[in-house]
Enzyme design. Structure first.
Site, PDB file in Angstrom:
ATOM      1  N   GLU A  40      -5.619   4.726   0.790  1.00 49.15           N
ATOM      2  CA  GLU A  40      -4.278   4.304   1.209  1.00 49.15           C
ATOM      3  C   GLU A  40      -4.393   2.837   1.582  1.00 49.15           C
ATOM      4  O   GLU A  40      -5.077   2.488   2.547  1.00 49.15           O
ATOM      5  CB  GLU A  40      -3.815   5.139   2.406  1.00 49.15           C
ATOM      6  CG  GLU A  40      -2.444   4.730   2.922  1.00 49.15           C
ATOM      7  CD  GLU A  40      -2.105   5.426   4.237  1.00 49.15           C
ATOM      8  OE1 GLU A  40      -2.341   6.646   4.374  1.00 49.15           O
ATOM      9  OE2 GLU A  40      -1.611   4.720   5.141  1.00 49.15           O
ATOM     10  N   ARG A  44      -0.415  -3.937   5.897  1.00 42.55           N
ATOM     11  CA  ARG A  44      -0.636  -4.809   7.065  1.00 42.55           C
ATOM     12  C   ARG A  44      -1.108  -6.176   6.624  1.00 42.55           C
ATOM     13  O   ARG A  44      -1.127  -7.112   7.413  1.00 42.55           O
ATOM     14  CB  ARG A  44      -1.697  -4.205   7.976  1.00 42.55           C
ATOM     15  CG  ARG A  44      -1.222  -2.960   8.652  1.00 42.55           C
ATOM     16  CD  ARG A  44      -2.286  -2.402   9.540  1.00 42.55           C
ATOM     17  NE  ARG A  44      -1.870  -1.097   9.984  1.00 42.55           N
ATOM     18  CZ  ARG A  44      -2.382  -0.460  11.015  1.00 42.55           C
ATOM     19  NH1 ARG A  44      -3.351  -0.997  11.704  1.00 42.55           N
ATOM     20  NH2 ARG A  44      -1.936   0.714  11.347  1.00 42.55           N
ATOM     21  N   LYS A 128       3.056  12.337   8.189  1.00 45.04           N
ATOM     22  CA  LYS A 128       1.886  11.757   8.859  1.00 45.04           C
ATOM     23  C   LYS A 128       2.098  11.994  10.357  1.00 45.04           C
ATOM     24  O   LYS A 128       3.191  11.747  10.864  1.00 45.04           O
ATOM     25  CB  LYS A 128       1.852  10.264   8.541  1.00 45.04           C
ATOM     26  CG  LYS A 128       0.930   9.423   9.383  1.00 45.04           C
ATOM     27  CD  LYS A 128       0.834   8.014   8.791  1.00 45.04           C
ATOM     28  CE  LYS A 128       0.152   7.065   9.764  1.00 45.04           C
ATOM     29  NZ  LYS A 128      -0.549   5.978   9.060  1.00 45.04           N
TER      30      LYS A 128
HETATM   31  C1  3PG Z   1      -3.048   3.799  10.113  1.00 50.20           C
HETATM   32  O1  3PG Z   1      -2.718   2.664   9.799  1.00 50.20           O
HETATM   33  O2  3PG Z   1      -2.681   4.791   9.489  1.00 50.20           O
HETATM   34  C2  3PG Z   1      -3.896   3.976  11.318  1.00 50.20           C
HETATM   35  O3  3PG Z   1      -3.818   2.888  12.160  1.00 50.20           O
HETATM   36  C3  3PG Z   1      -5.320   4.234  11.006  1.00 50.20           C
HETATM   37  O4  3PG Z   1      -5.868   4.626  12.192  1.00 50.20           O
HETATM   38  P1  3PG Z   1      -7.416   4.418  12.499  1.00 50.20           P
HETATM   39  O5  3PG Z   1      -7.670   2.958  12.326  1.00 50.20           O
HETATM   40  O6  3PG Z   1      -7.594   4.864  13.926  1.00 50.20           O
HETATM   41  O7  3PG Z   1      -8.183   5.282  11.541  1.00 50.20           O
END
Ligand code: 3PG
Length: 213
Positions: A40, A44, A128
């Protein structure tokens, strides 16, 4: 095979934030070599669409999603580059309506009973659960399964090799998302061997929990 079945078999979807396009091919290759052919790519960073495009070209069989979708423009970019699934951290009704228009596999974020209720009202049965650990999701999802047995979840946020089994054993948890497998620090230091090793550990653990489904 339906995508949800593929998510179940994979067990964990690596969540990846690329900061440099040079990281993309070695990361995808390491995940595939480790036995976890899914990713995925989060929006960001501004190279997310370019990264998805590149992975689809280089590894056409890999399951490639677009994550952290916050705007209609980002969903459009992800559609253009051929993402297989679309994930949002929150429950954004504008994006859900857009997903209907394009018939997308869209997975909105939920973290409360009200959001799960609203998702079911909109005929969405796979969400989710974010942020999982911060919301004590191991208990929370089990509690939600009482009134909402028809909802299915991808908990994300704080999932690790150590706690993933507890999540995958909860009823109605299809898979989890996690960024530790291909973390930004591993990619930035060029440690793709550790990415492969993390993917391998995950694939082995999923197999031991779920068998050879
Ligand atoms: C996301 O963007 O789905 C989460 O921030 C991922 O979470 P993690 O960095 O704690 O795995």
């Amino acid at each position: 095979m339906g995508l949800e079945k593929r998510f179940y078999e994979l067990g964990i979807i690596p969540v990846v934030a690329f900061s440099d396009i040079e990281e993309v091919v070695p990361t995808a290759q390491a995940l595939i070599n480790g036995g976890l052919p899914a990713i995925e790519v989060t929006f960001r960073t501004d190279i997310a669409a370019g990264a998805i495009h590149l992975i689809k070209q280089m590894f056409p069989k890999m399951l490639v999603g677009a994550g952290t979708l916050l705007s209609i423009d980002q969903v459009e970019q992800a559609i253009k580059v051929g993402a297989d699934f679309f994930v949002a951290p929150g429950f954004n009704a504008d994006l859900i309506t857009q997903a209907w228009e394009y018939d997308l596999m869209f997975i909105p974020g939920c973290a409360t009973a009200s959001e799960v209720d609203e998702a079911l009202r909109m005929n969405i049965k796979f969400v989710k659960f974010f942020p999982a650990e911060a919301c004590n999701a191991r208990k929370y999802i089990s509690a939600l399964n009482g009134p909402y047995p028809q909802m299915n979840y991808m908990p994300t946020g704080g999932i690790s090799l150590e706690n993933m089994a507890e999540y995958l054993e909860i009823d109605n948890v299809v898979c989890c998302g996690g960024s530790w497998i291909a973390s930004s620090s591993l990619m930035q230091s060029g440690n793709f061997e550790q990415v492969r090793e993390n993917a391998k550990q995950v694939a082995e653990k999923v197999k031991s929990i779920r068998g050879n489904n």
